[in-house]
Design an enzyme around this catalytic site. Structure first.
Site, PDB file in Angstrom:
ATOM      1  N   HIS A  19       0.863  -1.188   0.000  1.00  0.00           N
ATOM      2  CA  HIS A  19       0.000   0.000   0.000  1.00  0.00           C
ATOM      3  C   HIS A  19       0.894   1.230   0.000  1.00  0.00           C
ATOM      4  O   HIS A  19       1.249   1.765   1.053  1.00  0.00           O
ATOM      5  CB  HIS A  19      -0.921  -0.004   1.219  1.00  0.00           C
ATOM      6  CG  HIS A  19      -2.008   1.022   1.162  1.00  0.00           C
ATOM      7  ND1 HIS A  19      -3.341   0.711   1.054  1.00  0.00           N
ATOM      8  CD2 HIS A  19      -1.964   2.377   1.185  1.00  0.00           C
ATOM      9  CE1 HIS A  19      -4.066   1.820   1.013  1.00  0.00           C
ATOM     10  NE2 HIS A  19      -3.243   2.854   1.105  1.00  0.00           N
ATOM     11  N   HIS A  21       1.538   4.828  -2.456  1.00  0.00           N
ATOM     12  CA  HIS A  21       1.091   5.675  -3.570  1.00  0.00           C
ATOM     13  C   HIS A  21       2.301   6.318  -4.241  1.00  0.00           C
ATOM     14  O   HIS A  21       3.074   7.032  -3.592  1.00  0.00           O
ATOM     15  CB  HIS A  21       0.137   6.752  -3.054  1.00  0.00           C
ATOM     16  CG  HIS A  21      -1.146   6.203  -2.508  1.00  0.00           C
ATOM     17  ND1 HIS A  21      -2.255   5.993  -3.293  1.00  0.00           N
ATOM     18  CD2 HIS A  21      -1.493   5.790  -1.258  1.00  0.00           C
ATOM     19  CE1 HIS A  21      -3.234   5.493  -2.550  1.00  0.00           C
ATOM     20  NE2 HIS A  21      -2.795   5.364  -1.310  1.00  0.00           N
ATOM     21  N   ASP A 142      -5.528   3.551  -9.660  1.00  0.00           N
ATOM     22  CA  ASP A 142      -6.631   4.057  -8.828  1.00  0.00           C
ATOM     23  C   ASP A 142      -7.696   4.648  -9.746  1.00  0.00           C
ATOM     24  O   ASP A 142      -7.474   5.677 -10.391  1.00  0.00           O
ATOM     25  CB  ASP A 142      -6.085   5.127  -7.877  1.00  0.00           C
ATOM     26  CG  ASP A 142      -7.153   5.725  -6.984  1.00  0.00           C
ATOM     27  OD1 ASP A 142      -8.276   5.200  -6.983  1.00  0.00           O
ATOM     28  OD2 ASP A 142      -6.861   6.719  -6.301  1.00  0.00           O
ATOM     29  N   GLU A 204     -11.341   3.524   6.323  1.00  0.00           N
ATOM     30  CA  GLU A 204     -10.321   4.498   6.729  1.00  0.00           C
ATOM     31  C   GLU A 204     -10.979   5.742   7.304  1.00  0.00           C
ATOM     32  O   GLU A 204     -10.553   6.264   8.342  1.00  0.00           O
ATOM     33  CB  GLU A 204      -9.449   4.875   5.528  1.00  0.00           C
ATOM     34  CG  GLU A 204      -8.399   5.920   5.838  1.00  0.00           C
ATOM     35  CD  GLU A 204      -7.650   6.387   4.596  1.00  0.00           C
ATOM     36  OE1 GLU A 204      -6.567   6.996   4.763  1.00  0.00           O
ATOM     37  OE2 GLU A 204      -8.135   6.164   3.460  1.00  0.00           O
TER      38      GLU A 204
END
Length: 340
Positions: A19, A21, A142, A204
Site C-alpha cells: 500500500h 502511492h 486508482d 479508513e
C-alpha cells in the site's frame, strides 16, 4: 531492540510493500524543482514557504487537497522519471524486495495528458528499477472515487486499452464518504472479468458498512486500511475466514484521527489476534513523514508486536501480495534465512 538496531536488522530482511502511492513517494527535492520550474520568478525561500503551506493539513480531506496540489505541479508524463527515481531510492533505503504501488491518473487525465504516454513512462521506469536494483514493481491504477462513477469507468476503459504486464489491477482511493464503495460495483465487476485484480480503500474514514460493501459489492481481494472493522465483531470474523488481507498504515491512521488517536490504541493488534492477515505499509511517505522501516518500528515499539510477530507481519507482506505462488515461496524462504 533499540531503534537503530531494529532498523538495521529489518532493512536486511526481504519485505514487500503493498500500500504505497507513487505520487506520495516523490521527494521534497523533486517537488521544489517542479515548483521553481512553474514559478521561475520565485526565490527558493519563497518556493519552500509555499510548499510548506501546501503541506499544512490536519485531516483526510486536507491531505487529499495537498495531494492534488502537488499533482498539479507536474507538467508532463516525463516528470514521472523523477518520481520513479525517488521510488527507487525509497525502495533501497527500506530494504524492499517487491512492491505493489498505486498510481492515480485522474488529475493528470483531466489536465489533458495521454494515458498511453503515462503508461509508457510507468513501463520504462519499472523496467529500469528492476534492472538497477533487482526489485520488481507492479502497479494498481486508482480509478478514484473522488471524481465519481463516470470518471472511474473512464479510467478503467483507458487501462483496458493500454494493458501492460506491469499493471496488474485497479484500486479505489480518494474521499471515502463522498464516493461510497457501493457506487462502483460495475467498474470492479468489469475489471475482474478482464483479468485485473481489485483492491479498495475502505474503513479508513467511514464505518464498517464501507468495508462490508467493499467485500460484498466490489469483491475486493484486499482492503486498504479497514480500520473501522474493529467496531463489528462479525466483520472481523468474516475478514479472517475469507482470508482478506488488510493493508495497515499505522501513522496514516493516527494522522487522520478518525478511529485512531495514538499508536497504542491502533486496532492492528486486535486484527492480528483475530487471525486477520495484517500487512505493514507506509501509504504516503512524504505526506505523513514515515517510511516502511518506520512503520515496522512503530508496530514493534508503539503497538507492541514481538519480534516473532514482526516476522509474521513480514511474511504476510508476501503471502498477501499478488505474486505467483512460486515467487511467494522463494521470498518466504529468503525471509527465514535472513531472520537467521
Amino acid at each position: 531492540m533499540d531503534k537503530q538496531g531494529f532498523r538495521a536488522f529489518l532493512k536486511g530482511v526481504p519485505k514487500a510493500e503493498l500500500h504505497l502511492h507513487i505520487e506520495a513517494v516523490i521527494s521534497m527535492r523533486t517537488i521544489l524543482s517542479f515548483y521553481m520550474r512553474r514559478h521561475p520568478q520565485a526565490t527558493e525561500a519563497e518556493a519552500q514557504a509555499e510548499i510548506d503551506r501546501i503541506f499544512t493539513y490536519s485531516n483526510l480531506d486536507g491531505f487529499i487537497q495537498a495531494y492534488l496540489a502537488v499533482q498539479d505541479l507536474y507538467d508532463s508524463p516525463d516528470d514521472f522519471d523523477y518520481v520513479f527515481t525517488d521510488l527507487k531510492d525509497y525502495i533501497v533505503r527500506n530494504g524492499i524486495s517487491y512492491a505493489e504501488v498505486f498510481a492515480a491518473p485522474s488529475a493528470f487525465i483531466k489536465k489533458g495528458w495521454d494515458f498511453s504516454e503515462l503508461v509508457a513512462v510507468y513501463h520504462r521506469n519499472i523496467v529500469r528499477i528492476e534492472a538497477e536494483t533487482g526489485v520488481k514493481v507492479r502497479m494498481l491504477i486508482d480509478v478514484s472515487r473522488t471524481f465519481g462513477f463516470e470518471n472511474a469507468e473512464k479510467n478503467l476503459q483507458l487501462l483496458l486499452s493500454c494493458r501492460i504486464p506491469e499493471i496488474i489491477g485497479i484500486g479505489l482511493g480518494g474521499s471515502e464518504q463522498k464516493g461510497p464503495a457501493r457506487l462502483f460495483g460495475k467498474v470492479f465487476e468489469k475489471a475482474r472479468a478482464n483479468g485485473l485484480v481489485a483492491v479498495a480503500h475502505a474503513g479508513e474514514d467511514d464505518g464498517p458498512q464501507s468495508v462490508w460493501d467493499t467485500l460484498d459489492i466490489l469483491h475486493a481481494s484486499r482492503i486498504g486500511h479497514g480500520i473501522s472493522s474493529f467496531e463489528d465483531e462479525k466483520l472481523m470474523q468474516v475478514l479472517a475466514e475469507r482470508k482478506i488481507p488488510l493493508e495497515i498504515c499505522p501513522m496514516s491512521n493516527v494522522f487522520t484521527k478518525k478511529y485512531v488517536q495514538n499508536l497504542s490504541e491502533h486496532p492492528m493488534r486486535l486484527f492480528f489476534d483475530k487471525g486477520i492477515a495484517v500487512t505493514v505499509n507506509s501509504d504516503d511517505p512524504l505526506f505523513f513523514g514515515v517510511e516502511l522501516l518506520d512503520e515496522y518500528w512503530n508496530s514493534y515499539s508503539g503497538i507492541g508486536f514481538s519480534m516473532d510477530e514482526i516476522k509474521q507481519l513480514v511474511r504476510n507482506s508476501f503471502t498477501s501480495s499478488f505474486l505467483p505462488e512460486e515467487d511467494k515461496e522463494r521470498f518466504l524462504a529468503a525471509v527465514d534465512k535472513a531472520w537467521g
